[in-house]
Structure formats: C-alpha cells, structure tokens
Enzyme design. Structure first.
Site, PDB file in Angstrom:
ATOM      1  N   GLU A 287     102.252  30.287 -17.644  1.00  0.00           N
ATOM      2  CA  GLU A 287     101.419  29.776 -18.741  1.00  0.00           C
ATOM      3  C   GLU A 287     100.754  30.937 -19.499  1.00  0.00           C
ATOM      4  OE1 GLU A 287      99.326  26.947 -16.278  1.00  0.00           O
ATOM      5  OE2 GLU A 287     101.197  25.805 -16.117  1.00  0.00           O
TER       6      GLU A 287
ATOM      7  N   GLY B  86     104.378  21.151 -13.163  1.00  0.00           N
ATOM      8  CA  GLY B  86     103.732  19.981 -13.755  1.00  0.00           C
ATOM      9  C   GLY B  86     104.691  18.883 -14.193  1.00  0.00           C
TER      10      GLY B  86
ATOM     11  N   GLU C 168     107.874  30.570  -9.329  1.00  0.00           N
ATOM     12  CA  GLU C 168     107.564  29.286  -9.958  1.00  0.00           C
ATOM     13  C   GLU C 168     108.544  29.024 -11.095  1.00  0.00           C
ATOM     14  OE1 GLU C 168     103.144  28.169  -9.251  1.00  0.00           O
ATOM     15  OE2 GLU C 168     103.247  29.398 -11.047  1.00  0.00           O
TER      16      GLU C 168
ATOM     17  N   ASN D 193      95.896  26.586  -7.562  1.00  0.00           N
ATOM     18  CA  ASN D 193      95.591  27.093  -8.905  1.00  0.00           C
ATOM     19  C   ASN D 193      95.055  25.925  -9.717  1.00  0.00           C
ATOM     20  OD1 ASN D 193      95.576  28.129 -11.480  1.00  0.00           O
ATOM     21  ND2 ASN D 193      97.802  28.361 -11.642  1.00  0.00           N
ATOM     22  N   TRP D 194      93.753  25.951  -9.927  1.00  0.00           N
ATOM     23  CA  TRP D 194      93.122  24.823 -10.636  1.00  0.00           C
ATOM     24  C   TRP D 194      93.381  24.871 -12.140  1.00  0.00           C
ATOM     25  CZ3 TRP D 194      87.569  23.518  -8.344  1.00  0.00           C
ATOM     26  CH2 TRP D 194      87.748  22.976  -7.056  1.00  0.00           C
ATOM     27  N   LYS D 195      93.912  26.009 -12.617  1.00  0.00           N
ATOM     28  CA  LYS D 195      94.174  26.175 -14.057  1.00  0.00           C
ATOM     29  C   LYS D 195      92.884  25.873 -14.849  1.00  0.00           C
ATOM     30  CE  LYS D 195      98.982  25.243 -13.114  1.00  0.00           C
ATOM     31  NZ  LYS D 195     100.299  24.811 -13.586  1.00  0.00           N
TER      32      LYS D 195
ATOM     33  N   SER E 100     105.368  21.720  -8.814  1.00  0.00           N
ATOM     34  CA  SER E 100     105.418  20.327  -8.329  1.00  0.00           C
ATOM     35  C   SER E 100     105.468  20.229  -6.810  1.00  0.00           C
ATOM     36  CB  SER E 100     106.591  19.575  -8.966  1.00  0.00           C
ATOM     37  OG  SER E 100     106.407  19.478 -10.367  1.00  0.00           O
TER      38      SER E 100
ATOM     39  N   HIS F   3     101.231  34.447 -14.516  1.00  0.00           N
ATOM     40  CA  HIS F   3     101.615  33.032 -14.473  1.00  0.00           C
ATOM     41  C   HIS F   3     102.397  32.687 -15.746  1.00  0.00           C
ATOM     42  CE1 HIS F   3     101.436  28.688 -14.363  1.00  0.00           C
ATOM     43  NE2 HIS F   3     101.122  28.786 -13.075  1.00  0.00           N
TER      44      HIS F   3
ATOM     45  N   GLY G 176      99.498  23.630  -8.136  1.00  0.00           N
ATOM     46  CA  GLY G 176      98.675  23.293  -9.294  1.00  0.00           C
ATOM     47  C   GLY G 176      97.997  21.948  -9.103  1.00  0.00           C
ATOM     48  N   GLY G 177      98.556  20.914  -9.722  1.00  0.00           N
ATOM     49  CA  GLY G 177      97.939  19.591  -9.749  1.00  0.00           C
ATOM     50  C   GLY G 177      97.483  19.079  -8.390  1.00  0.00           C
TER      51      GLY G 177
HETATM   52  P1  13P Z   1     102.025  22.152 -10.386  1.00  0.00           P
HETATM   53  O1  13P Z   1     101.872  22.190  -8.885  1.00  0.00           O
HETATM   54  O2  13P Z   1     101.024  21.304 -11.067  1.00  0.00           O
HETATM   55  O3  13P Z   1     103.442  21.876 -10.782  1.00  0.00           O
HETATM   56  O4  13P Z   1     101.705  23.653 -10.901  1.00  0.00           O
HETATM   57  C1  13P Z   1     102.305  24.723 -10.277  1.00  0.00           C
HETATM   58  C2  13P Z   1     101.689  25.974 -10.778  1.00  0.00           C
HETATM   59  O5  13P Z   1     101.871  26.349 -11.928  1.00  0.00           O
HETATM   60  C3  13P Z   1     100.813  26.718  -9.870  1.00  0.00           C
HETATM   61  O6  13P Z   1     100.491  27.963 -10.375  1.00  0.00           O
END
Ligand code: 13P
Length: 251
Positions: free
Chosen positions: A101, A175, A169, A12-14, A214, A99, A235-236
C-alpha cells in the site's frame, strides 16, 4: 535445531483504530494468558497515533508493537513523516517497510524501502520488509521473478548481521479474501529462503519469512504449516482480539 525460527504473528492495523480500540490489547492479553501460550512472538502495528498508548498498555503482556512505516532519516524537515528513532522511543520493536500500500499510494521503490530498513536497524528496530507480486504479474507467470527482484533491491546487506523479517504479501490477496494455493505459497517461500541463504549464508536460514494476505482463523493452520512460512502479517483479522487470537492459536 540451529535454524529453529520462532514464528511471529504480526497484526497490521493499517489506517484503522481510535483510542477505543486499545481495549483489544487487554482482550488479547486475556486470551493469551488464559490458555497455553502458543510458542510464537505476537506483535501489533497500530497507527502511529496509538503506538505509545498501545505499547504502554501491552507492557508486560509480552505483546510487542511496531510502526507501519518510517522515514529513512532520524529527524529533520519532513512534515508528516515519522522516523524509526521516534517509533523506538514510542515503544516499538518492529516497523513494517515497503508494504504494497505504501509502494502504490506513495510510489515507494526498492531503494527507498531499503533505506527505510536500514534506518530501522539503526534505531534498534527489526524491519518487516514486504514484498509481493501484483495479480497481472502472477497471471503472467512472473511472481517469483518479481519478488526476487524486490528482495534484491529492498533487503539491505546488513540483513546478514542484523535481525530482519521478510513478509511475502501477494498484492491481489490483500483484503480480497483470496489466497494463493498452498503449493504456490510453498514455492514462493522456498524461493525466498533460497535467495536469502545464497546471499547471507547461515544467517539467511534464520530470517523469518511471514505470509500475508487474507490470513484468517479458518485458513491460518494450513498456511502456517507450510515449510518456510514462519508466521503471518495479518491485516483485517488483527483488528479484533478474538480473530487475531484465532490465528495465533493456529501456530
Ligand atoms: P489482510 O489480512 O486484510 O488481507 O491484509 C494483509 C496485509 O496487508 C497485512 O499487511
């Protein structure tokens, strides 16, 4: 084995990535092509602006793509929104819905998430339905209760007859570099599995449950080895092909 679930590692590149980031797909394809290909599905969910280009670039590499959100309706006067049909038209296979967010930034509730998941199924996409407790909820010992309620409200009945993916999640792990203990991951995924099996019978045993929060090359192997962890939502560590491949190769 009837219940064998092919793991899915989804990035997920957000809100990250300009056109220059498309080369990461070529690098990832190169890494996947160079060694023995891990027995898992691989997907990247870029920002909507890159979806068509990334899908075209992924082409025959076997890397799938997805959107990060969709509107419940197929079209109409909804400025700034994107429908599931549009994502499918741009080459997506998956779409992330609910998600944390989105739940926080856009006040999305379970009913809205469920309607987005239904829209995804209607467009022929596989929704990745996200659930997860906040830090205070875990500290209060309510993590399983909160996730159970999110699942009930966010997963449509149609999940019994269509492909859906669940992503657990924990909000406080996203993050932050923090992750739940392996025992806590195992307990949560077992709880989600038993809820899916109670509700959907045999079909509930085929639904993939991803872990997200993470996940890194350094912890992926241990997390992915947990029972009922059928992949990761990353994510990251999905932004750079080398890191993402480090997780894929941990399957
Ligand atoms: P991180 O891997 O950056 O913690 O993000 C997880 C996430 O929200 C994937 O949707």
């Amino acid at each position: 084995m009837a219940d064998r679930r092919i793991p899915l590692i989804a990035g997920n590149w957000k809100m990250n990535g300009l056109n220059a980031a498309l080369v990461e797909i070529d690098k990832l394809a190169g890494l996947l092509g160079a060694g023995e290909r891990p027995d898992c599905a691989v997907a990247i969910c870029p920002p909507a602006t890159l979806l068509s280009a990334l899908s075209a670039r992924a082409g025959a590499t076997g890397i799938l793509t997805g959107g990060q959100d969709c509107h419940p309706k197929a079209s109409g006067a909804h400025t700034g929104d994107i429908s599931a049909v549009m994502l499918a038209d741009a080459g997506a296979t998956y779409v992330i819905v609910g998600h944390s967010e989105r739940r926080t930034d856009h006040h999305e509730d379970d009913a809205l998430v469920r309607s987005k998941a239904l829209a995804a199924l209607g467009a022929g996409l596989t929704p990745i339905i996200c659930v997860g407790e906040a830090r205070a909820e875990r500290e209060a010992g309510r993590a399983i209760e909160v996730v159970t309620s999110q699942l009930l409200g966010s997963v449509p009945d149609e999940a019994g007859t269509n492909e859906v993916v669940i992503a657990y999640e924990p909000v406080w792990a996203i993050g932050t570099g923090l992750t739940p203990t392996i025992a806590d991951v195992e307990a949560m995924h077992a709880s989600i599995r038993s809820q899916l099996a109670d509700r959907f019978g045999a079909a509930g045993k085929t639904i993939r449950i991803l872990y997200g929060g993470s996940m890194k090359p350094a912890n992926a192997k241990e997390i992915l080895a947990v029972a009922n962890v059928d992949g990761g939502l990353v994510g990251g560590a999905s932004l750079l092909a080398n890191d993402f491949y480090g997780i894929i190769s941990a399957v």
